[in-house]
Design an enzyme around this catalytic site. Sequence first.
Site, PDB file in Angstrom:
ATOM      1  N   CYS A 136     -13.425  16.488 -11.426  1.00 54.45           N
ATOM      2  CA  CYS A 136     -14.381  16.916 -12.447  1.00 54.45           C
ATOM      3  C   CYS A 136     -14.574  15.807 -13.489  1.00 54.45           C
ATOM      4  O   CYS A 136     -15.249  14.815 -13.211  1.00 54.45           O
ATOM      5  CB  CYS A 136     -13.936  18.231 -13.070  1.00 54.45           C
ATOM      6  SG  CYS A 136     -15.260  19.082 -13.959  1.00 54.45           S
TER       7      CYS A 136
ATOM      8  N   HIS B 283     -13.496  21.422  -8.262  1.00 52.62           N
ATOM      9  CA  HIS B 283     -12.047  21.549  -8.454  1.00 52.62           C
ATOM     10  C   HIS B 283     -11.385  21.967  -7.136  1.00 52.62           C
ATOM     11  O   HIS B 283     -11.182  23.162  -6.889  1.00 52.62           O
ATOM     12  CB  HIS B 283     -11.749  22.589  -9.543  1.00 52.62           C
ATOM     13  CG  HIS B 283     -12.088  22.132 -10.920  1.00 52.62           C
ATOM     14  ND1 HIS B 283     -11.173  21.522 -11.755  1.00 52.62           N
ATOM     15  CD2 HIS B 283     -13.253  22.171 -11.611  1.00 52.62           C
ATOM     16  CE1 HIS B 283     -11.757  21.222 -12.909  1.00 52.62           C
ATOM     17  NE2 HIS B 283     -13.018  21.607 -12.844  1.00 52.62           N
TER      18      HIS B 283
ATOM     19  N   GLU C 109      -8.419  21.921  -6.217  1.00 50.50           N
ATOM     20  CA  GLU C 109      -7.105  22.564  -6.386  1.00 50.50           C
ATOM     21  C   GLU C 109      -7.205  24.082  -6.396  1.00 50.50           C
ATOM     22  O   GLU C 109      -6.191  24.770  -6.184  1.00 50.50           O
ATOM     23  CB  GLU C 109      -6.434  22.073  -7.675  1.00 50.50           C
ATOM     24  CG  GLU C 109      -7.032  22.585  -8.976  1.00 50.50           C
ATOM     25  CD  GLU C 109      -8.182  21.763  -9.512  1.00 50.50           C
ATOM     26  OE1 GLU C 109      -8.533  21.913 -10.694  1.00 50.50           O
ATOM     27  OE2 GLU C 109      -8.742  20.965  -8.726  1.00 50.50           O
TER      28      GLU C 109
END
Length: 573
Positions: free
Chosen positions: A412, A541, A543
């Site tokens: 990001c 993102h 993750e």
Amino acid sequence: MVKKYVLVSGGVISGIGKGIIASSTGLLLKTMGLKVTSIKIDPYLNIDAGTLSPLDHGEVFVLNDGGEVDLDLGNYERYLDVTLTRANNITTGKIYRDVIERERKGDYLGKTVQVVPHITDAIQDWVERVATIPVDDTGEEPDVCIIELGGTVGDIESAPFVEAMRQFQFRVGHENFALIHVSLVPTIGSVGEQKTKPTQASIRDLRGLGLTPDLIACRCEKTGLDEGIQAKISMFCHVQPSQVLAVRDCSSVYHVPKLLKDQGMVDYLWKRLNIEKTINITPALKEKGIDMWKKWNQLTTNQERLHDSDAVTIALVGKYTHLQDSYASVVKALEHATLALHKKLVIQWIEASELEPESRPANPVKYHNAWRDLCSADGVLVTGGFGVRGTEGKIAAAKWAREHKIPYLGICLGLQIAVIEFARNVCGMPEAHSVELDENTTTPVIVYMPEISKTHLGGTLRVGIKSTLFQEGTEGSTIRKLYGGGSEVLERHRHRYEVNPQMVDKLHTKGLQFVGKDETGQRMEIIEMADHPYFVGVQYHPELLTRPLKPSPPFTGLILAATNSLQQHLATL
């Protein structure tokens, strides 16, 4: 359809581990062939977690539908391998907003609207409604709903939810509702004696509010519960000794499910909820559950066998590193990738502002320590974030990784930082900046997205799952290969700034490849440098979709490159 509910509450202190125990309970039930969903209740007045500072509340977790929720929902998704919705996170703000909207429409027919029954009824109705939403690949209603009550029993803000759950146990029936209370058993004094009084007081408060625990999960230090402590808690808290579980500190949270199972949690809940006689479990789901438990055990066993010689060091450069919960999902993604590759993860936490030149005269020790940790790392990870603080330090970290061929992953803001650094130091644009960080910049390489509100912060980001298309001619891209070589990936986003489309050609000409874009082709999603061992930035993102048994490709690539095994891995794909 019969639905089972398991409520997880906490006492004595906050942050006691209710989320991990709730997730572990759900995992254990899922390994028995049950379909499981989860709900997190947060007593704060915010509508969602979107405007909360990570330093105040930890990570803001993002769901497929764009819900900005508590980080515990990330635990639920990772442990249970499910996809939740924003409705799975209940806050006081959401409940009061809904009740007030109904009152304004006249739904209460002129009655005085009160906490009891209107707020408590709204909470119960919400729980029952959300518990029916399919969350896994079966597409069927869940059998069990795990409800985690945030905060600590006795808090003023939790009172309506506790009362709602007191009523709820009678609404659904005794054999469909079980309560696990998580409490602290501290070790006090030089002799190391464990004290049960905090737990006794917590259970007394809970029972006084009309809820009786079925299991008491006692958080304690590494030794577990001392001899006689279990019996003492049993006697004073009105439960059998077998209903007192010792949840000691573990080397990893992935060991908690086995710890609970070995103490009979599954057997107890099976009988207490009468699951065998009330829920039909298909042979296919039983087999799937057995396989899931086998893989989970293998994961924890592999983790125990790792040695220092297997270590890989990642420098995590961020602005919220003083509270590591701010990067909970990033840490999990790194853990999942290293476990899959049989490596031992070592994270060097670096506060970005300490890399900046201004930090040197103010605090030379921190400045030199930060640069030492960065320079000695095998890979660099620059995380997301908002605001000016620490951005020049992140730019310095990206420059170091690019110039010294150190594997780099930017997430990001980390992508935007890499673009700013590249524009300044490769493209000859020394004034290059983001309008977020300098609204008067003469060289805006990062700009505000035109559709985003500039006046309202909450609920105005580009958020949720979006498609990223790999561009024509990128078949040789490293990150594309790591994703399996397909033409498209779906990942979760949370941002309000983007790479300036007018600058893309200049950056591309100098060697920064924009290998992934959105459906319009105007929004840059993935950057990569071809003449670098691994230099990747992603606007989304990754993750947020990692799983213990399914690591995220960008993180896997970072660990592979950091251990000099990326090319060998790519050759096997």
